[in-house]
Design a protein around this motif. Structure first.
Motif, mmCIF file in Angstrom:
data_model
loop_
_atom_site.group_PDB
_atom_site.id
_atom_site.type_symbol
_atom_site.label_atom_id
_atom_site.label_comp_id
_atom_site.label_asym_id
_atom_site.label_seq_id
_atom_site.Cartn_x
_atom_site.Cartn_y
_atom_site.Cartn_z
ATOM 1 N N THR A 134 0.836 -1.202 0.000
ATOM 2 C CA THR A 134 0.000 0.000 0.000
ATOM 3 C C THR A 134 0.867 1.247 0.000
ATOM 4 O O THR A 134 0.587 2.207 -0.741
ATOM 5 C CB THR A 134 -0.935 0.003 1.226
ATOM 6 O OG1 THR A 134 -1.740 -1.170 1.202
ATOM 7 C CG2 THR A 134 -1.818 1.228 1.245
ATOM 8 N N SER A 135 1.914 1.249 0.784
ATOM 9 C CA SER A 135 2.824 2.393 0.838
ATOM 10 C C SER A 135 3.504 2.624 -0.511
ATOM 11 O O SER A 135 3.606 3.761 -0.977
ATOM 12 C CB SER A 135 3.889 2.187 1.910
ATOM 13 O OG SER A 135 3.300 2.015 3.168
ATOM 14 N N SER A 181 2.320 1.779 -3.383
ATOM 15 C CA SER A 181 1.281 2.276 -4.292
ATOM 16 C C SER A 181 0.988 3.751 -4.066
ATOM 17 O O SER A 181 0.802 4.510 -5.025
ATOM 18 C CB SER A 181 -0.002 1.467 -4.123
ATOM 19 O OG SER A 181 0.221 0.121 -4.421
ATOM 20 N N ILE A 182 0.952 4.177 -2.818
ATOM 21 C CA ILE A 182 0.736 5.602 -2.512
ATOM 22 C C ILE A 182 1.878 6.436 -3.086
ATOM 23 O O ILE A 182 1.647 7.485 -3.702
ATOM 24 C CB ILE A 182 0.602 5.824 -0.990
ATOM 25 C CG1 ILE A 182 -0.692 5.213 -0.462
ATOM 26 C CG2 ILE A 182 0.645 7.316 -0.654
ATOM 27 C CD1 ILE A 182 -0.791 5.199 1.058
ATOM 28 N N GLY A 200 3.717 5.661 -5.616
ATOM 29 C CA GLY A 200 3.529 5.667 -7.070
ATOM 30 C C GLY A 200 2.486 6.670 -7.528
ATOM 31 O O GLY A 200 2.682 7.385 -8.513
ATOM 32 N N LEU A 201 1.376 6.737 -6.790
ATOM 33 C CA LEU A 201 0.323 7.694 -7.156
ATOM 34 C C LEU A 201 0.766 9.137 -6.976
ATOM 35 O O LEU A 201 0.465 10.003 -7.801
ATOM 36 C CB LEU A 201 -0.930 7.431 -6.314
ATOM 37 C CG LEU A 201 -1.729 6.191 -6.672
ATOM 38 C CD1 LEU A 201 -2.819 5.954 -5.633
ATOM 39 C CD2 LEU A 201 -2.336 6.340 -8.052
ATOM 40 N N ILE A 202 1.474 9.398 -5.896
ATOM 41 C CA ILE A 202 1.896 10.773 -5.618
ATOM 42 C C ILE A 202 2.980 11.238 -6.592
ATOM 43 O O ILE A 202 3.064 12.422 -6.916
ATOM 44 C CB ILE A 202 2.378 10.906 -4.156
ATOM 45 C CG1 ILE A 202 1.207 10.663 -3.202
ATOM 46 C CG2 ILE A 202 2.965 12.271 -3.885
ATOM 47 C CD1 ILE A 202 1.598 10.609 -1.748
ATOM 48 N N THR A 203 3.787 10.326 -7.104
ATOM 49 C CA THR A 203 4.878 10.723 -7.999
ATOM 50 C C THR A 203 4.486 10.755 -9.475
ATOM 51 O O THR A 203 5.325 11.112 -10.307
ATOM 52 C CB THR A 203 6.104 9.814 -7.810
ATOM 53 O OG1 THR A 203 5.735 8.455 -8.042
ATOM 54 C CG2 THR A 203 6.702 9.971 -6.433
ATOM 55 N N VAL A 204 3.251 10.438 -9.817
ATOM 56 C CA VAL A 204 2.819 10.481 -11.219
ATOM 57 C C VAL A 204 2.988 11.875 -11.826
ATOM 58 O O VAL A 204 3.533 11.998 -12.927
ATOM 59 C CB VAL A 204 1.370 9.958 -11.374
ATOM 60 C CG1 VAL A 204 0.786 10.321 -12.725
ATOM 61 C CG2 VAL A 204 1.342 8.455 -11.179
ATOM 62 N N SER A 228 6.525 12.441 -12.704
ATOM 63 C CA SER A 228 6.964 11.622 -13.835
ATOM 64 C C SER A 228 6.545 12.256 -15.158
ATOM 65 O O SER A 228 7.266 12.172 -16.151
ATOM 66 C CB SER A 228 6.384 10.214 -13.726
ATOM 67 O OG SER A 228 6.851 9.586 -12.563
ATOM 68 N N THR A 286 8.687 9.887 -0.855
ATOM 69 C CA THR A 286 8.075 10.623 -1.957
ATOM 70 C C THR A 286 8.859 11.893 -2.264
ATOM 71 O O THR A 286 9.128 12.202 -3.429
ATOM 72 C CB THR A 286 6.614 10.976 -1.613
ATOM 73 O OG1 THR A 286 5.893 9.768 -1.375
ATOM 74 C CG2 THR A 286 5.961 11.756 -2.733
#
Length: 165
Positions: free
Chosen positions: A58-59, A61-62, A64-68, A71, A141
């Motif tokens: 989960t961490s 994934s979070i 990954g979502l925050i760094t989109v 990117s 992050t």
């Protein structure tokens, strides 16, 4: 008159061409990074109990979502820096660096404030009972933001060996 195909001639051209060298270093760096990621996940899947492993995933994934967004910005930075490098405008690269570095510092500060305000609801939603985990996610992050920023500057400046390192 048809020219003869020579494997050594073309392989020598490919080995000493700047695009081929850049592709080699990029591929090597990405492969090593993915191999490290695989072994990291594999080892932790064996060592952690299921509830701790689910918190880890989960961490990740979070993060990954925050760094989109960063990117996506990476592509813009690579394009801007490579254009300035191609035109020989070193001062423009410095301006791009300073402009985006300040923005990333501001974004990181904003992220810290958001995490301070909403860490309890986020922990409750994801059933993360140790608040240290969420702070580690925040720290990682922010490090990723700067890592992606520096990587894009190096890619745009055609410093592929440094990028792979």
């Amino acid at each position: 008159m048809q020219k003869k195909f020579s494997v050594s001639k073309y392989s020598n051209f490919i080995l000493h061409h700047s695009f081929s060298a850049a592709t080699f270093w990029m591929t090597l760096g990405i492969m090593l990074m993915n191999a490290g990621s695989f072994f990291y996940i594999f080892i932790l899947a064996r060592l952690l109990i299921p509830s701790d492993y689910s918190i880890l995933i989960t961490s990740i994934s979070i993060i990954g979502l925050i760094t989109v967004p960063m990117s996506i910005l990476q592509l813009v930075l690579i394009s801007m820096v490579s254009e300035a490098k191609g035109l020989g405008e070193q001062g423009k690269i410095t301006l791009i660096y300073k402009y985006f570095f300040k923005r990333i510092l501001l974004l990181s500060t904003l992220l810290i404030v958001v995490f301070l305000l909403f860490s309890s609801p986020i922990n409750a939603f994801f059933h993360i009972y140790n608040p240290t985990y969420l702070w580690l996610v925040l720290l990682i992050t922010i490090v990723f933001y700067f890592l992606i920023f520096f990587r894009s500057i190096l890619q745009g400046a055609f410093a592929f060996k440094k990028f792979a390192f």
